[in-house]
Design an enzyme around this catalytic site. Structure first.
Site, PDB file in Angstrom:
ATOM      1  N   HIS A 273     -24.978  33.146  -7.999  1.00 23.25           N
ATOM      2  CA  HIS A 273     -24.743  31.810  -8.589  1.00 23.25           C
ATOM      3  C   HIS A 273     -24.756  30.765  -7.468  1.00 23.25           C
ATOM      4  O   HIS A 273     -25.711  30.695  -6.718  1.00 23.25           O
ATOM      5  CB  HIS A 273     -23.423  31.857  -9.373  1.00 23.25           C
ATOM      6  CG  HIS A 273     -23.143  30.696 -10.276  1.00 23.25           C
ATOM      7  ND1 HIS A 273     -24.040  29.692 -10.572  1.00 23.25           N
ATOM      8  CD2 HIS A 273     -22.012  30.378 -10.961  1.00 23.25           C
ATOM      9  CE1 HIS A 273     -23.475  28.815 -11.393  1.00 23.25           C
ATOM     10  NE2 HIS A 273     -22.240  29.196 -11.641  1.00 23.25           N
ATOM     11  N   HIS A 312     -34.047  32.488 -12.624  1.00 24.87           N
ATOM     12  CA  HIS A 312     -32.998  31.752 -13.347  1.00 24.87           C
ATOM     13  C   HIS A 312     -32.889  32.328 -14.758  1.00 24.87           C
ATOM     14  O   HIS A 312     -33.890  32.709 -15.366  1.00 24.87           O
ATOM     15  CB  HIS A 312     -33.364  30.263 -13.444  1.00 24.87           C
ATOM     16  CG  HIS A 312     -32.192  29.392 -13.729  1.00 24.87           C
ATOM     17  ND1 HIS A 312     -31.699  29.222 -14.991  1.00 24.87           N
ATOM     18  CD2 HIS A 312     -31.383  28.682 -12.911  1.00 24.87           C
ATOM     19  CE1 HIS A 312     -30.654  28.412 -14.950  1.00 24.87           C
ATOM     20  NE2 HIS A 312     -30.434  28.071 -13.708  1.00 24.87           N
ATOM     21  N   ASP A 368     -31.206  26.376  -5.680  1.00 29.89           N
ATOM     22  CA  ASP A 368     -30.637  26.825  -4.399  1.00 29.89           C
ATOM     23  C   ASP A 368     -31.675  27.123  -3.334  1.00 29.89           C
ATOM     24  O   ASP A 368     -31.317  27.409  -2.191  1.00 29.89           O
ATOM     25  CB  ASP A 368     -29.790  28.088  -4.645  1.00 29.89           C
ATOM     26  CG  ASP A 368     -28.528  27.754  -5.425  1.00 29.89           C
ATOM     27  OD1 ASP A 368     -28.253  28.430  -6.439  1.00 29.89           O
ATOM     28  OD2 ASP A 368     -27.834  26.800  -5.034  1.00 29.89           O
TER      29      ASP A 368
HETATM   30  C1  SDX Z   1     -27.638  29.028 -10.030  1.00 32.58           C
HETATM   31  O1  SDX Z   1     -27.039  29.467 -14.908  1.00 32.58           O
HETATM   32  C2  SDX Z   1     -27.230  28.370 -14.231  1.00 32.58           C
HETATM   33  O2  SDX Z   1     -27.531  27.314 -14.748  1.00 32.58           O
HETATM   34  C3  SDX Z   1     -27.005  28.526 -12.727  1.00 32.58           C
HETATM   35  C4  SDX Z   1     -27.369  27.318 -11.864  1.00 32.58           C
HETATM   36  C5  SDX Z   1     -26.455  26.148 -12.143  1.00 32.58           C
HETATM   37  O3  SDX Z   1     -26.872  25.008 -11.895  1.00 32.58           O
HETATM   38  O4  SDX Z   1     -25.265  26.382 -12.508  1.00 32.58           O
HETATM   39  O5  SDX Z   1     -28.706  26.957 -12.115  1.00 32.58           O
HETATM   40  C6  SDX Z   1     -27.201  27.653 -10.380  1.00 32.58           C
HETATM   41  O6  SDX Z   1     -26.825  29.920 -10.030  1.00 32.58           O
HETATM   42  C7  SDX Z   1     -29.088  29.282  -9.742  1.00 32.58           C
HETATM   43  C8  SDX Z   1     -29.393  30.792  -9.504  1.00 32.58           C
HETATM   44  C9  SDX Z   1     -29.054  31.105  -8.047  1.00 32.58           C
HETATM   45  N1  SDX Z   1     -29.160  32.551  -7.801  1.00 32.58           N
HETATM   46  C10 SDX Z   1     -30.136  33.078  -7.053  1.00 32.58           C
HETATM   47  O7  SDX Z   1     -31.052  32.433  -6.566  1.00 32.58           O
HETATM   48  C11 SDX Z   1     -30.006  34.578  -6.814  1.00 32.58           C
HETATM   49  C12 SDX Z   1     -31.359  35.267  -7.045  1.00 32.58           C
HETATM   50  N2  SDX Z   1     -31.678  35.170  -8.476  1.00 32.58           N
HETATM   51  C13 SDX Z   1     -31.158  36.183  -9.320  1.00 32.58           C
HETATM   52  O8  SDX Z   1     -30.389  37.199  -8.900  1.00 32.58           O
HETATM   53  C14 SDX Z   1     -31.458  36.036 -10.801  1.00 32.58           C
HETATM   54  O9  SDX Z   1     -32.700  35.480 -10.949  1.00 32.58           O
HETATM   55  C15 SDX Z   1     -30.429  35.247 -11.572  1.00 32.58           C
HETATM   56  C16 SDX Z   1     -29.052  35.748 -11.315  1.00 32.58           C
HETATM   57  C17 SDX Z   1     -30.506  33.811 -11.213  1.00 32.58           C
HETATM   58  C18 SDX Z   1     -30.756  35.406 -13.050  1.00 32.58           C
HETATM   59  O10 SDX Z   1     -30.499  36.705 -13.383  1.00 32.58           O
HETATM   60  P1  SDX Z   1     -30.831  37.298 -14.842  1.00 32.58           P
HETATM   61  O11 SDX Z   1     -31.216  36.222 -15.777  1.00 32.58           O
HETATM   62  O12 SDX Z   1     -29.715  38.208 -15.219  1.00 32.58           O
HETATM   63  O13 SDX Z   1     -32.144  38.085 -14.582  1.00 32.58           O
HETATM   64  P2  SDX Z   1     -32.168  39.573 -14.075  1.00 32.58           P
HETATM   65  O14 SDX Z   1     -31.251  39.730 -12.882  1.00 32.58           O
HETATM   66  O15 SDX Z   1     -31.972  40.472 -15.233  1.00 32.58           O
HETATM   67  O16 SDX Z   1     -33.669  39.664 -13.551  1.00 32.58           O
HETATM   68  C19 SDX Z   1     -34.732  39.885 -14.489  1.00 32.58           C
HETATM   69  C20 SDX Z   1     -35.776  40.625 -13.668  1.00 32.58           C
HETATM   70  C21 SDX Z   1     -35.231  41.866 -12.974  1.00 32.58           C
HETATM   71  O17 SDX Z   1     -36.330  42.736 -12.759  1.00 32.58           O
HETATM   72  P3  SDX Z   1     -36.535  43.966 -13.822  1.00 32.58           P
HETATM   73  O18 SDX Z   1     -35.197  44.634 -14.012  1.00 32.58           O
HETATM   74  O19 SDX Z   1     -37.060  43.291 -15.076  1.00 32.58           O
HETATM   75  O20 SDX Z   1     -37.570  44.856 -13.146  1.00 32.58           O
HETATM   76  O21 SDX Z   1     -36.226  39.766 -12.602  1.00 32.58           O
HETATM   77  C22 SDX Z   1     -35.880  40.336 -11.354  1.00 32.58           C
HETATM   78  C23 SDX Z   1     -34.803  41.375 -11.621  1.00 32.58           C
HETATM   79  O22 SDX Z   1     -34.856  42.395 -10.639  1.00 32.58           O
HETATM   80  N3  SDX Z   1     -35.369  39.251 -10.530  1.00 32.58           N
HETATM   81  C24 SDX Z   1     -35.620  39.118  -9.228  1.00 32.58           C
HETATM   82  C25 SDX Z   1     -34.984  37.915  -8.863  1.00 32.58           C
HETATM   83  N4  SDX Z   1     -34.368  37.368  -9.934  1.00 32.58           N
HETATM   84  C26 SDX Z   1     -34.602  38.207 -10.964  1.00 32.58           C
HETATM   85  N5  SDX Z   1     -36.297  39.886  -8.364  1.00 32.58           N
HETATM   86  C27 SDX Z   1     -36.352  39.423  -7.093  1.00 32.58           C
HETATM   87  N6  SDX Z   1     -35.797  38.282  -6.661  1.00 32.58           N
HETATM   88  C28 SDX Z   1     -35.093  37.501  -7.516  1.00 32.58           C
HETATM   89  N7  SDX Z   1     -34.527  36.382  -7.090  1.00 32.58           N
END
Ligand code: SDX
Length: 433
Positions: A273, A312, A368
């Site tokens: 997050h 996201h 971010d």
């Molecule tokens: C913020 O919610 C909001 O509005 C948040 C925010 C706000 O203003 O409040 O926008 C701020 O928190 C932005 C997000 C910051 N976090 C990151 O940058 C961390 C990296 N991103 C993630 O870990 C992920 O993308 C999330 C947490 C942001 C979203 O997670 P989800 O929706 O639960 O998606 P997921 O983890 O289930 O991923 C879906 C797929 C997976 O692959 P498969 O299982 O389908 O094979 O996408 C892949 C994940 O492995 N994936 C990534 C990835 N993000 C998702 N793979 C590599 N790198 C990534 N960053």
């Protein structure tokens, strides 16, 4: 409703019993989860529930604060597009908009700014609390503690049903967050504390409390002051994200806003997050230069690493905030000098946007990905990055909290579970185990 218009209901057949049910469809695409409970196989049955870990498809509130269209990459605060607010507004004006629902008149804005300006000091005992932390304590750990501690200085905040008390606590939190953040930074650096100065703007006062050395007058570069204000606007709210959900859930027990916000900050601190901006900088520093990107991307494709700052839950298009931050970065670097890690970030983005793994999963840069590059160029240590997210998000947390407190539909948050544990069994004395 005209005779031939389709009914706004779902017809559900339970094939286990052959019974049929009509579920009302509200607002075009919503069914009430409680309407599922009538679906039973026997009269003693609890009834049907929906299972949704991570709330990926559950609306747990209605709201009028912020709207995000993830498919189109659209973000609006009270109906105003984020691009227009970032271009033409200020953070305190946006704070007024989010908290009150309308853009202020000049008199309303002046009154709001005055109210914030005259509440930036914290009780001197807070400084004693700060001295209890190690010099290398993470700023976010300190901030969570300090915001919770503020609840002990304002016990009247417990009366969450009193509108005047809510307004006073909201004002205190918006005003004091930069002061607390600057105090943690000065503690970390072993520098004397700088007190707020009322004639400075919100961002300038913050920069002054952080970076002024000696008795000299400190006047931040206006480009950096404006860049920080834009970053605060972009981070102010984002509908029902993880930390705002925490704020609403804690607030649903009628806890005071300081205690609820300490919980929201704890949720924001996580690397998935708001802690992602710190994780992005550490990732870019670890990669070091563009030559190391192919090996790193291989580890991502294998699922060994995540490309922090990408992806996201809602945006399946480019996060509109990331585009604005990318443009703001150029303004900042024109003053501070170009951050060499920007080349790594730009190359990572270029590769990721063509990479099947990311394209298939609709993974784009989020808020971010670029923000940390600006913060680093402005002289902030990485430990302060999540705090720089928490300061502006204070406004969103409080706007959403106050909406929840006044929402007649809201009750204490208490979800159900699908129990997968042991069947009932009898206690076995230790000598018989
Ligand atoms: C913020 O919610 C909001 O509005 C948040 C925010 C706000 O203003 O409040 O926008 C701020 O928190 C932005 C997000 C910051 N976090 C990151 O940058 C961390 C990296 N991103 C993630 O870990 C992920 O993308 C999330 C947490 C942001 C979203 O997670 P989800 O929706 O639960 O998606 P997921 O983890 O289930 O991923 C879906 C797929 C997976 O692959 P498969 O299982 O389908 O094979 O996408 C892949 C994940 O492995 N994936 C990534 C990835 N993000 C998702 N793979 C590599 N790198 C990534 N960053």
């Amino acid at each position: 409703m005209p005779e031939n218009s389709p009914r706004s209901t779902l017809s559900v057949t339970d094939n286990r019993t052959g019974r049929q049910y009509e579920l009302d469809v509200l607002d075009g695409n919503v069914v009430r989860a409680m309407d599922l409970r009538q679906i039973k196989v026997s009269d003693g049955d609890f009834g049907m529930m929906a299972y949704d870990p991570g709330f990926t498809n559950t609306a747990f509130t209605t709201s009028r604060v912020t709207d995000v269209d993830g498919g189109r990459g659209v973000l609006e605060y009270r109906g105003y597009p984020i691009e227009q607010l970032a271009e033409r507004s200020t953070f305190l004006e946006v704070a007024y908009l989010l908290l009150k629902g309308e853009l202020p008149t000049q008199a309303q804005l002046d009154g709001f700014v005055r109210g914030v300006t005259f509440h930036t000091y914290v009780h001197e005992n807070v400084l004693t609390l700060i001295k209890g932390f190690r010099y290398d304590a993470h700023a976010m750990g300190m901030m969570i503690s300090l915001v919770a501690a503020l609840s002990t200085f304002y016990p009247e905040a417990k009366d969450v049903d009193d509108a005047d008390s809510r307004a006073a606590q909201i004002n205190r939190l918006v005003a004091k967050m930069p002061t607390l953040a600057a105090l943690t930074y000065r503690h970390h650096r072993g520098l004397p504390y700088i007190y707020p100065e009322n004639e400075l703007s919100y961002p300038a006062n913050f920069l002054n409390m952080l970076f002024r050395i000696g008795g000299r007058d400190y006047r931040p570069n206006p480009v950096l002051e404006r860049a920080l204000d834009v970053l605060f606007i972009l981070h102010a709210d984002h509908e029902q994200n993880c930390s705002t959900t925490a704020m609403r859930v804690i607030g649903s027990s009628r806890a005071d806003p300081f205690s609820a916000m300490a919980g929201a900050m704890a949720a924001l601190y996580g690397p998935l997050h708001g802690g992602a901006n710190e994780a992005v900088l550490r990732m870019l520093s670890e990669i070091g230069h563009t030559g190391n990107i192919p090996a790193f991307m291989e580890s991502v494709r294998k699922g060994e690493r995540r490309l922090m700052g990408f992806g996201h839950r809602v945006y399946k298009a480019y996060d509109p905030r990331a585009s604005i931050i990318k443009r703001t970065a150029e303004d900042v670097f024109a003053v501070t000098g170009r951050n060499p890690l920007l080349d790594v970030a730009l190359e990572l983005e270029k590769i990721a946007l063509q990479e099947e793994y990311f394209v298939k999963r609709h993974l784009y840069p989020n808020v971010d990905f670029y923000s940390g590059l600006i913060y680093q160029a402005m002289g902030f240590p990485v430990e302060l990055f999540p705090v720089l997210f928490a300061i502006p998000r204070t406004v969103g947390w409080l706007a959403q909290w106050e909406e929840m407190v006044q929402d007649p539909e809201q009750r204490i948050a208490r979800p159900r579970q699908v129990f997968k544990g042991c069947e009932p069994r009898d206690y076995v004395p230790v000598e018989s185990r």
